[in-house]
Design a protein around this motif. Structure first.
Motif, PDB file in Angstrom:
ATOM      1  N   PRO A  63     -45.556  -4.516  -6.270  1.00  0.00           N
ATOM      2  CA  PRO A  63     -46.859  -4.309  -6.042  1.00  0.00           C
ATOM      3  C   PRO A  63     -47.400  -5.674  -6.613  1.00  0.00           C
ATOM      4  CG  PRO A  63     -46.077  -2.853  -7.537  1.00  0.00           C
ATOM      5  CD  PRO A  63     -45.014  -3.730  -7.016  1.00  0.00           C
ATOM      6  N   TYR A  64     -48.800  -5.747  -6.224  1.00  0.00           N
ATOM      7  CA  TYR A  64     -49.507  -6.893  -7.027  1.00  0.00           C
ATOM      8  C   TYR A  64     -49.783  -6.445  -8.567  1.00  0.00           C
ATOM      9  CZ  TYR A  64     -51.473  -8.376  -2.363  1.00  0.00           C
ATOM     10  OH  TYR A  64     -51.726  -9.122  -1.311  1.00  0.00           O
ATOM     11  N   PRO A  65     -49.744  -7.481  -9.477  1.00  0.00           N
ATOM     12  CA  PRO A  65     -49.921  -7.034 -10.752  1.00  0.00           C
ATOM     13  C   PRO A  65     -51.301  -6.796 -11.182  1.00  0.00           C
ATOM     14  CG  PRO A  65     -48.958  -9.357 -10.496  1.00  0.00           C
ATOM     15  CD  PRO A  65     -49.431  -8.897  -9.148  1.00  0.00           C
ATOM     16  N   LEU A  66     -52.259  -7.087 -10.347  1.00  0.00           N
ATOM     17  CA  LEU A  66     -53.522  -6.479 -10.645  1.00  0.00           C
ATOM     18  C   LEU A  66     -54.303  -6.374  -8.926  1.00  0.00           C
ATOM     19  CD1 LEU A  66     -55.765  -5.797 -12.695  1.00  0.00           C
ATOM     20  CD2 LEU A  66     -56.350  -8.227 -12.337  1.00  0.00           C
ATOM     21  N   ALA A  67     -55.015  -5.284  -8.904  1.00  0.00           N
ATOM     22  CA  ALA A  67     -55.655  -5.164  -7.857  1.00  0.00           C
ATOM     23  C   ALA A  67     -56.880  -4.181  -8.029  1.00  0.00           C
ATOM     24  CB  ALA A  67     -54.816  -4.706  -6.510  1.00  0.00           C
ATOM     25  N   LEU A  68     -57.990  -4.712  -8.104  1.00  0.00           N
ATOM     26  CA  LEU A  68     -59.186  -3.911  -8.485  1.00  0.00           C
ATOM     27  C   LEU A  68     -60.382  -4.197  -7.469  1.00  0.00           C
ATOM     28  CD1 LEU A  68     -59.434  -4.259 -12.217  1.00  0.00           C
ATOM     29  CD2 LEU A  68     -58.372  -2.367 -11.114  1.00  0.00           C
ATOM     30  N   GLY A  69     -60.657  -2.788  -6.685  1.00  0.00           N
ATOM     31  CA  GLY A  69     -61.786  -2.843  -5.654  1.00  0.00           C
ATOM     32  C   GLY A  69     -63.046  -2.229  -5.952  1.00  0.00           C
ATOM     33  N   PHE A  70     -62.981  -1.408  -6.914  1.00  0.00           N
ATOM     34  CA  PHE A  70     -64.129  -0.886  -7.554  1.00  0.00           C
ATOM     35  C   PHE A  70     -64.841  -0.004  -6.419  1.00  0.00           C
ATOM     36  CE2 PHE A  70     -63.669  -5.388  -9.288  1.00  0.00           C
ATOM     37  CZ  PHE A  70     -63.505  -4.951 -10.496  1.00  0.00           C
ATOM     38  N   ASP A  71     -64.050   0.727  -5.732  1.00  0.00           N
ATOM     39  CA  ASP A  71     -64.695   1.494  -4.703  1.00  0.00           C
ATOM     40  C   ASP A  71     -64.785   2.814  -5.058  1.00  0.00           C
ATOM     41  OD1 ASP A  71     -64.923  -0.699  -3.023  1.00  0.00           O
ATOM     42  OD2 ASP A  71     -62.928  -0.343  -1.897  1.00  0.00           O
ATOM     43  N   GLY A  88     -63.422   1.660 -18.701  1.00  0.00           N
ATOM     44  CA  GLY A  88     -62.233   1.753 -19.426  1.00  0.00           C
ATOM     45  C   GLY A  88     -61.121   2.487 -18.377  1.00  0.00           C
ATOM     46  N   GLN A  89     -61.571   3.373 -17.456  1.00  0.00           N
ATOM     47  CA  GLN A  89     -60.615   3.776 -16.486  1.00  0.00           C
ATOM     48  C   GLN A  89     -59.803   2.838 -15.853  1.00  0.00           C
ATOM     49  OE1 GLN A  89     -63.440   6.494 -14.486  1.00  0.00           O
ATOM     50  NE2 GLN A  89     -63.002   7.954 -15.783  1.00  0.00           N
ATOM     51  N   LEU A  90     -60.357   1.654 -15.649  1.00  0.00           N
ATOM     52  CA  LEU A  90     -59.715   0.574 -14.856  1.00  0.00           C
ATOM     53  C   LEU A  90     -59.069  -0.329 -15.799  1.00  0.00           C
ATOM     54  CD1 LEU A  90     -62.518  -0.024 -12.145  1.00  0.00           C
ATOM     55  CD2 LEU A  90     -60.353   1.356 -11.884  1.00  0.00           C
ATOM     56  N   GLY A  91     -59.030  -0.025 -16.893  1.00  0.00           N
ATOM     57  CA  GLY A  91     -58.464  -0.959 -18.048  1.00  0.00           C
ATOM     58  C   GLY A  91     -59.225  -2.146 -18.697  1.00  0.00           C
ATOM     59  N   LEU A  92     -60.628  -2.134 -18.286  1.00  0.00           N
ATOM     60  CA  LEU A  92     -61.379  -3.273 -18.589  1.00  0.00           C
ATOM     61  C   LEU A  92     -62.390  -2.872 -19.730  1.00  0.00           C
ATOM     62  CD1 LEU A  92     -62.923  -3.683 -14.843  1.00  0.00           C
ATOM     63  CD2 LEU A  92     -61.171  -5.186 -16.176  1.00  0.00           C
ATOM     64  N   PRO A 113     -57.322  -6.037 -17.583  1.00  0.00           N
ATOM     65  CA  PRO A 113     -56.445  -5.407 -18.290  1.00  0.00           C
ATOM     66  C   PRO A 113     -55.213  -6.380 -18.706  1.00  0.00           C
ATOM     67  CG  PRO A 113     -57.063  -4.634 -15.898  1.00  0.00           C
ATOM     68  CD  PRO A 113     -57.786  -5.502 -16.289  1.00  0.00           C
ATOM     69  N   VAL A 114     -54.442  -5.954 -19.601  1.00  0.00           N
ATOM     70  CA  VAL A 114     -53.337  -6.823 -20.058  1.00  0.00           C
ATOM     71  C   VAL A 114     -51.956  -7.002 -18.687  1.00  0.00           C
ATOM     72  CG1 VAL A 114     -51.366  -6.997 -21.626  1.00  0.00           C
ATOM     73  CG2 VAL A 114     -53.596  -6.126 -22.347  1.00  0.00           C
ATOM     74  N   SER A 158     -49.811 -19.888 -12.602  1.00  0.00           N
ATOM     75  CA  SER A 158     -48.253 -20.060 -12.859  1.00  0.00           C
ATOM     76  C   SER A 158     -47.890 -20.337 -14.099  1.00  0.00           C
ATOM     77  CB  SER A 158     -48.127 -21.179 -11.843  1.00  0.00           C
ATOM     78  OG  SER A 158     -48.092 -20.795 -10.504  1.00  0.00           O
ATOM     79  N   PRO A 159     -48.888 -21.181 -14.928  1.00  0.00           N
ATOM     80  CA  PRO A 159     -48.215 -21.638 -16.282  1.00  0.00           C
ATOM     81  C   PRO A 159     -48.173 -20.142 -17.001  1.00  0.00           C
ATOM     82  CG  PRO A 159     -50.157 -23.043 -15.476  1.00  0.00           C
ATOM     83  CD  PRO A 159     -50.014 -21.837 -14.514  1.00  0.00           C
ATOM     84  N   TRP A 160     -48.510 -19.139 -16.546  1.00  0.00           N
ATOM     85  CA  TRP A 160     -48.509 -17.959 -17.453  1.00  0.00           C
ATOM     86  C   TRP A 160     -47.230 -17.036 -17.026  1.00  0.00           C
ATOM     87  CZ3 TRP A 160     -52.964 -20.461 -16.795  1.00  0.00           C
ATOM     88  CH2 TRP A 160     -53.448 -21.020 -17.933  1.00  0.00           C
ATOM     89  N   ARG A 161     -46.239 -17.645 -16.467  1.00  0.00           N
ATOM     90  CA  ARG A 161     -45.064 -16.704 -16.081  1.00  0.00           C
ATOM     91  C   ARG A 161     -44.432 -16.445 -17.259  1.00  0.00           C
ATOM     92  NH1 ARG A 161     -42.259 -20.234 -11.278  1.00  0.00           N
ATOM     93  NH2 ARG A 161     -43.044 -22.192 -12.656  1.00  0.00           N
ATOM     94  N   GLY A 162     -44.132 -15.033 -17.341  1.00  0.00           N
ATOM     95  CA  GLY A 162     -43.275 -14.712 -18.530  1.00  0.00           C
ATOM     96  C   GLY A 162     -44.273 -14.357 -19.520  1.00  0.00           C
ATOM     97  N   ALA A 163     -45.517 -14.596 -19.656  1.00  0.00           N
ATOM     98  CA  ALA A 163     -46.525 -14.319 -20.850  1.00  0.00           C
ATOM     99  C   ALA A 163     -47.132 -13.098 -20.624  1.00  0.00           C
ATOM    100  CB  ALA A 163     -47.366 -15.500 -20.681  1.00  0.00           C
ATOM    101  N   THR A 164     -47.559 -12.464 -21.634  1.00  0.00           N
ATOM    102  CA  THR A 164     -48.548 -11.550 -21.706  1.00  0.00           C
ATOM    103  C   THR A 164     -49.991 -11.847 -21.828  1.00  0.00           C
ATOM    104  OG1 THR A 164     -46.787  -9.956 -22.531  1.00  0.00           O
ATOM    105  CG2 THR A 164     -49.055  -9.381 -22.864  1.00  0.00           C
ATOM    106  N   MET A 165     -50.833 -11.815 -20.919  1.00  0.00           N
ATOM    107  CA  MET A 165     -52.078 -12.256 -21.051  1.00  0.00           C
ATOM    108  C   MET A 165     -53.093 -11.482 -20.191  1.00  0.00           C
ATOM    109  SD  MET A 165     -52.742 -13.106 -17.493  1.00  0.00           S
ATOM    110  CE  MET A 165     -53.772 -14.615 -17.439  1.00  0.00           C
ATOM    111  N   ARG A 166     -54.252 -11.797 -20.333  1.00  0.00           N
ATOM    112  CA  ARG A 166     -55.411 -11.155 -19.669  1.00  0.00           C
ATOM    113  C   ARG A 166     -56.306 -12.184 -19.222  1.00  0.00           C
ATOM    114  NH1 ARG A 166     -57.499  -7.331 -24.389  1.00  0.00           N
ATOM    115  NH2 ARG A 166     -58.061  -8.968 -26.163  1.00  0.00           N
TER     116      ARG A 166
END
Length: 675
Positions: free
Chosen positions: A227-235, A241-245, A310-311, A381-389
């Motif tokens: 799955p996509y690491p992040l997919a927010l459509g706000f529909d 907070g419920q969406l991790g924002l 989200p993280v 791509s520079p953040w492969r393997g990183a924990t980021m937001r």
């Protein structure tokens, strides 16, 4: 006991500074004890100002050798101010009362510097010493006269801004504040040659783009089904907070904030909105019942809000990821003096190192989107393997010119580059997985120069779309097509004759309410004007209403249409085109046209997918129609199946010979015409 000389308030302060300097340098007594001078030197004793008896005794015995007075300085922690300390003894009666009252650090000047007793070589230049109340990045250093002075610690910092002006170690380096020291660190994704981009991932090719960014393209390997690491459509509504924002609002309670909203959407029913939903503005001053600032109101102020995503933990076994977000913005126009004011900026925040790096910003297209949805795409791509937001930063810097609608975000996704791959044109993206029948595959340019990638995007951003269920859902009111619903929810239209359709038609009889004004420099600008229309009563004109011309002075401005979804256009179904009536009077009337500077030039752009293409200009008419109405048509086949806007631009360039009527537009149409 050796004598101590009592001095004025100002000298007392200086003596205290000198004593502190000597203590720091290691040559002064550590506590309140007798300091015995050498032969021929004055005896010195440190007096505790809190002990009245000691002070009196010191005053009675204050007899210095050779007739000189030695300064008495209090211990650290025992120093008294000129407001609370008492002087006693005979010398106290001789003290200057004015000096005593003025003995403050602000009064200490170069003329007050006192050379400490003894050998100044004992406190050599640049030797560390202590000065009270130093800032974190300051330090004390002994001067050539043995006086402790404050200097900035080389390379010390509290934040990245403190390192501004320091040269990095190379082209792909940036100076950042690391452990309170300005340090040159690598820029993520920056490169000088292909070998700089090697990532040891077997299923990717690694090259360095002309923009100096690493481009990682998937090779001939199977893409993992994930799955996509992040997919927010706000529909679905709800809260951030419920969406991790979450958001950090630097002026909470002013009515302006991020929230999920249904007023606009790139796709679906909702989007994120930054503003006041009651009045559709990010102006945070007092508003009247009509949502206009109250007359004379000056209570608007800076709007500064950070929105955090989200993280994310991005895997390393891929060609990297890209981020996509659709933006609709109506904000303060660009200013060369403060280019980032009222702009939305996107940063990658590495949660391990704490560093943030810029990814994209609405400054790439002038901050406002002029009624359309624009796509921002950026390389992760520079953040492969990183924990980021992701962090979305919005700052007006001041309270001026904030009475505008604000910013919307929609369809925020982070996708694996392997899903679509790299591309050059849309045709390279055939086979890209699509989430629904309302999406299409497009070749998207990454804003940071890291190449182009295939991505699934809404067919018509901002236009409602639902997958079809039956053939009736696909009826297009065109009697020359057979309409059917495909199994995947797409509508199919097969043409058997030609039927002309107007997708946009405006004779400006309602003014320019349906159009968006851009820029605007000088006395003239785009507006509706009565009289001498090709058809009806009104036209769109670039004019100064005070003069009826586009003078005096230099002027420039543009007017942009609403978004229009163009259908596919097979040749047997007619041609897609822009058509408009034009009357153009300029300084080129009756002159030989030679215009390398673009003086008094009208141009037409087609805007789609964040790109603008000039498709026509008054160069084709030699700069003028000599007061006659002319029909202009421009083919739009290249944009078939896309959502577009048309823009008319006029620029005088200079302030000479601008007393002409300028351009008049009427009967503007985007249409599918028959052969």
């Amino acid at each position: 006991m050796p004598g101590a000389v009592l001095i004025s308030g100002r000298a007392l302060l200086l003596g205290w500074v000198v004593a502190a300097t000597l203590v720091a340098c290691g040559d002064a007594p550590e506590g309140p004890r007798d300091a015995k001078a050498g032969e021929g030197d004055a005896d010195v004793e440190v007096v505790d100002a809190k002990g009245a008896e000691d002070a009196d005794a010191a005053a009675d015995d204050a007899v210095a050798a050779d007739g000189d007075h030695a300064d008495a300085a209090p211990d650290e922690g025992d120093a008294t101010s000129d407001e609370g300390g008492d002087l006693s003894g005979d010398d106290a009666r001789d003290a200057d009362a004015a000096d005593l009252e003025d003995a403050t650090p602000a009064d200490v000047g170069p003329e007050d510097v006192v050379t400490p007793p003894g050998d100044v070589d004992a406190c050599p230049p640049e030797h560390p010493c202590t000065v009270p109340f130093m800032a974190f990045c300051d330090e004390g250093r002994c001067s050539a006269q043995g006086v402790c002075v404050v200097q900035a610690k080389p390379g010390c910092c509290l934040q990245d801004a403190d390192c501004a002006g320091q040269a990095p170690g190379g082209t792909c380096q940036a100076v950042r504040c690391v452990s309170n020291q300005c340090t040159s660190v690598p820029r993520p994704g920056c490169c000088l040659a292909d070998e700089d981009c090697a990532d040891d991932v077997a299923c990717s090719t690694d090259t360095c783009s002309d923009a100096g960014r690493c481009v990682h393209c998937p090779a001939d390997c199977a893409c993992p089904a994930q799955p996509y690491p992040l997919a927010l459509g706000f529909d679905a509504g709800g809260t951030l907070g419920q969406l991790g924002l979450f958001q950090v609002d630097y002026k909470a309670g002013d009515g302006v904030a991020w929230q999920i909203d249904t007023h606009r959407a790139a796709r679906g029913a909702g989007a994120l909105y930054l503003g006041n939903p009651a009045c559709r503005t990010y102006y945070n001053g007092k508003l009247g019942p009509d949502c206009q600032p109250t007359p004379g109101a000056t209570d608007s102020s800076q709007v500064r809000i950070d929105l955090y995503g989200p993280v994310l933990s991005l895997p390393v076994t891929s060609a990297g990821h890209v981020g996509l977000v659709w933006v609709w913005a109506d904000v303060e126009p660009p200013s060369p003096a403060v280019p980032t004011a009222d702009a939305l900026q996107i940063f990658a925040q590495d949660l391990l190192t704490g560093f943030e790096w810029p990814l994209a910003a609405t400054t790439a297209f002038g901050k406002s989107t002029w009624g359309a949805w624009r796509l921002l795409a950026f390389d992760l791509s520079p953040w492969r393997g990183a924990t980021m937001r992701l962090r979305f930063a919005f700052d007006t810097l001041d309270g001026q010119d904030n009475h505008r609608e604000g910013v919307y975000l929609d369809e925020l996704t982070v996708v694996d580059r392997c899903q679509g791959g790299c591309c050059q044109v849309d045709a390279d993206c055939v086979g890209t997985p699509l989430p629904d029948a309302c999406s299409e595959a497009r070749c998207v340019t990454l804003d940071d120069g890291a190449g182009r990638v295939c991505a699934a995007v809404p067919k018509t951003p901002g236009v409602a779309c639902s997958p079809c269920v039956s053939d009736d859902d696909c009826a297009d009111a065109n009697p020359c097509t057979t309409d059917a619903c495909a199994p995947d929810g797409r509508c199919l239209h097969q043409a058997f004759c030609c039927f002309e359709v107007d997708l946009l038609a405006d004779g400006f009889e309602s003014g320019l309410d349906a159009w968006f004004l851009e820029g605007g420099e000088g006395a003239a600008g785009w507006q509706s004007l009565g009289g001498d229309a090709w058809e009806g009563q009104l036209v769109a004109a670039f004019v100064n209403p005070q003069t009826g011309t586009y003078g005096p002075g230099a002027s420039a401005g543009a007017v942009r249409s609403a978004v229009v979804g163009l259908p596919p256009a097979p040749t047997d179904e007619g041609q897609l085109e822009l058509a408009f009536r034009l009357r153009l009077d300029t300084e080129w009337d009756g002159l030989l046209y030679d215009n390398p500077l673009g003086v008094d030039r009208l141009a037409v752009d087609v805007i789609s997918g964040g790109l603008s293409d000039e498709v026509w200009s008054s160069d084709e008419l030699m700069g003028t129609t000599a007061g006659q109405w002319t029909l202009v048509t421009v083919p739009l086949e290249a944009w078939a199946g896309q959502a577009v806007q048309v823009r008319f631009r006029f620029d005088t360039v200079d302030d000479a010979a601008n007393d002409f009527a300028g351009p008049r537009l009427d009967d503007v149409r985007i249409r599918r015409g028959c052969p």
